[in-house]
Write a protein that holds these residues in place. Structure first.
Motif, PDB file in Angstrom:
ATOM      1  N   THR A 170       0.821  -1.213   0.000  1.00 16.74           N
ATOM      2  CA  THR A 170       0.000   0.000   0.000  1.00 16.74           C
ATOM      3  C   THR A 170       0.852   1.258   0.000  1.00 16.74           C
ATOM      4  O   THR A 170       0.410   2.321  -0.443  1.00 16.74           O
ATOM      5  CB  THR A 170      -0.912   0.018   1.228  1.00 16.74           C
ATOM      6  OG1 THR A 170      -0.107  -0.128   2.407  1.00 16.74           O
ATOM      7  CG2 THR A 170      -1.923  -1.108   1.153  1.00 16.74           C
ATOM      8  N   SER A 171       2.123   1.162   0.503  1.00 17.26           N
ATOM      9  CA  SER A 171       2.967   2.352   0.561  1.00 17.26           C
ATOM     10  C   SER A 171       3.656   2.633  -0.763  1.00 17.26           C
ATOM     11  O   SER A 171       4.214   3.701  -0.958  1.00 17.26           O
ATOM     12  CB  SER A 171       4.036   2.192   1.650  1.00 17.26           C
ATOM     13  OG  SER A 171       4.886   1.102   1.340  1.00 17.26           O
ATOM     14  N   VAL A 172       3.675   1.645  -1.711  1.00 16.91           N
ATOM     15  CA  VAL A 172       4.307   1.865  -2.994  1.00 16.91           C
ATOM     16  C   VAL A 172       3.441   2.792  -3.815  1.00 16.91           C
ATOM     17  O   VAL A 172       2.249   2.544  -4.000  1.00 16.91           O
ATOM     18  CB  VAL A 172       4.530   0.538  -3.734  1.00 16.91           C
ATOM     19  CG1 VAL A 172       5.009   0.793  -5.157  1.00 16.91           C
ATOM     20  CG2 VAL A 172       5.511  -0.319  -2.972  1.00 16.91           C
ATOM     21  N   GLU A 201       6.275  -0.531  -8.605  1.00 16.78           N
ATOM     22  CA  GLU A 201       7.052  -1.386  -7.701  1.00 16.78           C
ATOM     23  C   GLU A 201       8.543  -1.385  -8.028  1.00 16.78           C
ATOM     24  O   GLU A 201       9.357  -1.724  -7.159  1.00 16.78           O
ATOM     25  CB  GLU A 201       6.509  -2.820  -7.751  1.00 16.78           C
ATOM     26  CG  GLU A 201       6.746  -3.559  -9.060  1.00 16.78           C
ATOM     27  CD  GLU A 201       5.745  -3.212 -10.148  1.00 16.78           C
ATOM     28  OE1 GLU A 201       5.865  -3.751 -11.258  1.00 16.78           O
ATOM     29  OE2 GLU A 201       4.846  -2.385  -9.876  1.00 16.78           O
ATOM     30  N   GLU A 202       8.908  -0.991  -9.260  1.00 14.85           N
ATOM     31  CA  GLU A 202      10.324  -0.978  -9.656  1.00 14.85           C
ATOM     32  C   GLU A 202      10.959   0.355  -9.233  1.00 14.85           C
ATOM     33  O   GLU A 202      11.321   1.196 -10.054  1.00 14.85           O
ATOM     34  CB  GLU A 202      10.460  -1.213 -11.166  1.00 14.85           C
ATOM     35  CG  GLU A 202       9.893  -2.542 -11.618  1.00 14.85           C
ATOM     36  CD  GLU A 202      10.053  -2.755 -13.113  1.00 14.85           C
ATOM     37  OE1 GLU A 202      10.817  -1.983 -13.738  1.00 14.85           O
ATOM     38  OE2 GLU A 202       9.430  -3.691 -13.658  1.00 14.85           O
ATOM     39  N   TYR A 203      11.080   0.506  -7.934  1.00 13.50           N
ATOM     40  CA  TYR A 203      11.482   1.794  -7.349  1.00 13.50           C
ATOM     41  C   TYR A 203      12.891   2.192  -7.763  1.00 13.50           C
ATOM     42  O   TYR A 203      13.117   3.283  -8.313  1.00 13.50           O
ATOM     43  CB  TYR A 203      11.371   1.662  -5.828  1.00 13.50           C
ATOM     44  CG  TYR A 203      11.668   2.921  -5.063  1.00 13.50           C
ATOM     45  CD1 TYR A 203      10.701   3.906  -4.910  1.00 13.50           C
ATOM     46  CD2 TYR A 203      12.905   3.123  -4.474  1.00 13.50           C
ATOM     47  CE1 TYR A 203      10.962   5.051  -4.195  1.00 13.50           C
ATOM     48  CE2 TYR A 203      13.181   4.272  -3.770  1.00 13.50           C
ATOM     49  CZ  TYR A 203      12.202   5.228  -3.632  1.00 13.50           C
ATOM     50  OH  TYR A 203      12.471   6.372  -2.926  1.00 13.50           O
ATOM     51  N   TYR A 204      13.862   1.333  -7.542  1.00 15.00           N
ATOM     52  CA  TYR A 204      15.264   1.672  -7.818  1.00 15.00           C
ATOM     53  C   TYR A 204      15.541   1.775  -9.318  1.00 15.00           C
ATOM     54  O   TYR A 204      16.397   2.542  -9.749  1.00 15.00           O
ATOM     55  CB  TYR A 204      16.194   0.650  -7.172  1.00 15.00           C
ATOM     56  CG  TYR A 204      16.083   0.625  -5.667  1.00 15.00           C
ATOM     57  CD1 TYR A 204      16.655   1.642  -4.903  1.00 15.00           C
ATOM     58  CD2 TYR A 204      15.394  -0.399  -5.012  1.00 15.00           C
ATOM     59  CE1 TYR A 204      16.551   1.635  -3.511  1.00 15.00           C
ATOM     60  CE2 TYR A 204      15.287  -0.404  -3.625  1.00 15.00           C
ATOM     61  CZ  TYR A 204      15.860   0.610  -2.880  1.00 15.00           C
ATOM     62  OH  TYR A 204      15.755   0.611  -1.518  1.00 15.00           O
ATOM     63  N   ASP A 233       5.819   7.081 -18.390  1.00 13.92           N
ATOM     64  CA  ASP A 233       4.643   6.217 -18.425  1.00 13.92           C
ATOM     65  C   ASP A 233       4.956   4.839 -17.839  1.00 13.92           C
ATOM     66  O   ASP A 233       4.102   4.233 -17.167  1.00 13.92           O
ATOM     67  CB  ASP A 233       4.152   6.070 -19.868  1.00 13.92           C
ATOM     68  CG  ASP A 233       3.563   7.363 -20.407  1.00 13.92           C
ATOM     69  OD1 ASP A 233       3.203   8.237 -19.584  1.00 13.92           O
ATOM     70  OD2 ASP A 233       3.486   7.521 -21.653  1.00 13.92           O
ATOM     71  N   TYR A 234       6.164   4.348 -18.073  1.00 13.89           N
ATOM     72  CA  TYR A 234       6.548   3.057 -17.492  1.00 13.89           C
ATOM     73  C   TYR A 234       6.596   3.144 -15.970  1.00 13.89           C
ATOM     74  O   TYR A 234       6.222   2.206 -15.273  1.00 13.89           O
ATOM     75  CB  TYR A 234       7.896   2.629 -18.052  1.00 13.89           C
ATOM     76  CG  TYR A 234       8.321   1.246 -17.621  1.00 13.89           C
ATOM     77  CD1 TYR A 234       7.859   0.119 -18.298  1.00 13.89           C
ATOM     78  CD2 TYR A 234       9.170   1.065 -16.534  1.00 13.89           C
ATOM     79  CE1 TYR A 234       8.233  -1.154 -17.905  1.00 13.89           C
ATOM     80  CE2 TYR A 234       9.548  -0.203 -16.128  1.00 13.89           C
ATOM     81  CZ  TYR A 234       9.077  -1.312 -16.823  1.00 13.89           C
ATOM     82  OH  TYR A 234       9.437  -2.576 -16.420  1.00 13.89           O
ATOM     83  N   MET A 235       7.041   4.288 -15.439  1.00 15.04           N
ATOM     84  CA  MET A 235       7.061   4.459 -13.981  1.00 15.04           C
ATOM     85  C   MET A 235       5.645   4.489 -13.418  1.00 15.04           C
ATOM     86  O   MET A 235       5.387   3.942 -12.338  1.00 15.04           O
ATOM     87  CB  MET A 235       7.798   5.759 -13.632  1.00 15.04           C
ATOM     88  CG  MET A 235       7.997   5.970 -12.139  1.00 15.04           C
ATOM     89  SD  MET A 235       8.696   7.587 -11.736  1.00 15.04           S
ATOM     90  CE  MET A 235       7.242   8.613 -11.982  1.00 15.04           C
ATOM     91  N   LEU A 236       4.719   5.129 -14.153  1.00 16.77           N
ATOM     92  CA  LEU A 236       3.335   5.157 -13.681  1.00 16.77           C
ATOM     93  C   LEU A 236       2.708   3.766 -13.698  1.00 16.77           C
ATOM     94  O   LEU A 236       1.899   3.434 -12.819  1.00 16.77           O
ATOM     95  CB  LEU A 236       2.514   6.108 -14.549  1.00 16.77           C
ATOM     96  CG  LEU A 236       2.905   7.592 -14.507  1.00 16.77           C
ATOM     97  CD1 LEU A 236       2.033   8.401 -15.450  1.00 16.77           C
ATOM     98  CD2 LEU A 236       2.827   8.158 -13.105  1.00 16.77           C
ATOM     99  N   ASP A 237       3.067   2.945 -14.680  1.00 16.80           N
ATOM    100  CA  ASP A 237       2.470   1.613 -14.801  1.00 16.80           C
ATOM    101  C   ASP A 237       3.163   0.572 -13.930  1.00 16.80           C
ATOM    102  O   ASP A 237       2.563  -0.466 -13.632  1.00 16.80           O
ATOM    103  CB  ASP A 237       2.504   1.166 -16.263  1.00 16.80           C
ATOM    104  CG  ASP A 237       1.689   2.073 -17.167  1.00 16.80           C
ATOM    105  OD1 ASP A 237       0.730   2.709 -16.656  1.00 16.80           O
ATOM    106  OD2 ASP A 237       2.015   2.172 -18.371  1.00 16.80           O
TER     107      ASP A 237
END
Length: 346
Positions: free
Chosen positions: A24-26, A114-117, A107-111
């Motif tokens: 939930t925090s991601v 979970e791939e934070y780093y 757009d990839y970051m929005l979708d």
């Protein structure tokens, strides 16, 4: 038994709660990347399907409203400082969405929140990467160095020829050769073809210059430049020269270490140059009688070459100790030195 069962149940509950907290925090919006916790699309007031034209129009409208030089605060509007921050956010959103590659990463970051780093790496790699292709910069630099190198060599060569034109020894020899070849025979010219004395003198000077160019053997830094010696040609021909170098050393090892062949004159000269610690250009600039002396003393044998070098060093030391010019130089260095400005008698 019951206590251990309860402990394991509590551990599973804690793990599930921790996993739910992490999930939930991601968030898809990360502070410090792109527009921060705000969506770049919402900042410009466009949808994710908007094209370049719509994004550009939205940016220009907002820029005219919030630009620091054009902003006019009203009664219920933001202050000038908050408008400036808003304009910076608008500019960041536009820079992110106007470029196809940057928009694709956003757009990839929005979708994939979970791939934070991975998002951090992609963002800073794009920001810190050079805008110009490094290969183009290297190529242009190598070309510029090569052109400057070739031009400077030609300038040095022309200066050497001009200097030799003023040396009586070489000028007389060139004049004699020109007369023998019939190039300086002055025939009386009549009519319209008659030239002035200045034109005849310029032609004779050019003839003498050409003879000096063809006959003189200039070595060292003033020799005639060769295209294969410039930097870019050396880089292009490096694989070829590397193969030749490796093949030559393999042949040397096979001929003189395995088969025990006798050294020829080229091999002897190579060993002499290596033992004398001279470059190929330095060795080529030596006089022929000096090279014959090296061969006569068998300096391709390392022990004899070391003895010869020691003798030369001792001879040079003796010469420096007895030469009056060196004595004056040492006395000058001891009493005055190079840091003092004086008028010398000689």
């Amino acid at each position: 038994m019951a206590a251990s069962t309860a402990l394991s149940r509590n551990a599973w509950v804690c793990a599930v709660l921790l996993l739910l907290f992490l999930v939930t925090s991601v968030s898809a919006l990360i502070e410090g990347l792109y527009c921060g916790t705000q969506s770049c699309y919402d900042v410009l007031g466009v949808s994710r399907d908007a094209g370049k034209g719509e994004i550009g129009r939205a940016y220009r409208q907002l820029a005219r409203r919030f630009h620091p030089d054009k902003y006019q605060p009203g009664v219920a509007e933001e202050s000038r400082e908050s408008a400036h921050e808003k304009f910076l956010l608008i500019a960041t959103a536009y820079e992110t969405l106007k470029d196809e590659e940057s928009r694709k990463d956003y757009d990839y970051m929005l979708d994939h929140p979970e791939e934070y780093y991975s998002h951090y790496y992609t963002y800073y790699r794009r920001r810190l990467a050079p805008k110009v292709d490094v290969r183009i910069v290297i190529l242009v630099t190598v070309l510029a160095i090569s052109l400057f190198q070739y031009y400077s060599w030609w300038s040095s060569y022309r200066e050497a020829i001009s200097y030799l034109m003023t040396v009586p020894k070489y000028r007389i020899q060139a004049t004699e050769l020109a007369k023998q070849q019939g190039l300086l025979n002055r025939n009386k010219e009549k009519g319209k073809n008659r030239r002035s004395k200045e034109e005849i003198r310029e032609e004779e000077e050019q003839i003498i210059r050409d003879i000096i160019k063809n006959k003189i053997d200039i070595k060292g830094g003033y020799q005639k430049p060769n295209v294969s010696d410039i930097l870019i040609c050396k880089i292009i021909l490096f694989p070829y020269h590397l193969c030749v170098y490796v093949a030559w050393h393999c042949s040397w090892f096979y001929r003189f270490f395995l088969r025990r062949e006798e050294y020829g004159e080229p091999e002897k000269l190579y060993l002499i140059r290596r033992y004398m610690k001279m470059s190929q250009a330095q060795f080529d600039s030596l006089e022929s009688n000096q090279i014959e002396e090296f061969l006569h003393k068998e300096l391709w044998i390392k022990d004899k070459c070391e003895v010869y070098r020691e003798e030369q060093e001792e001879e040079m030391k003796l010469k420096m100790a007895t030469d009056p010019r060196w004595k004056r130089y040492r006395r000058w260095m001891k009493t005055e030195g190079p840091g003092r400005l004086t008028f010398a008698d000689d």
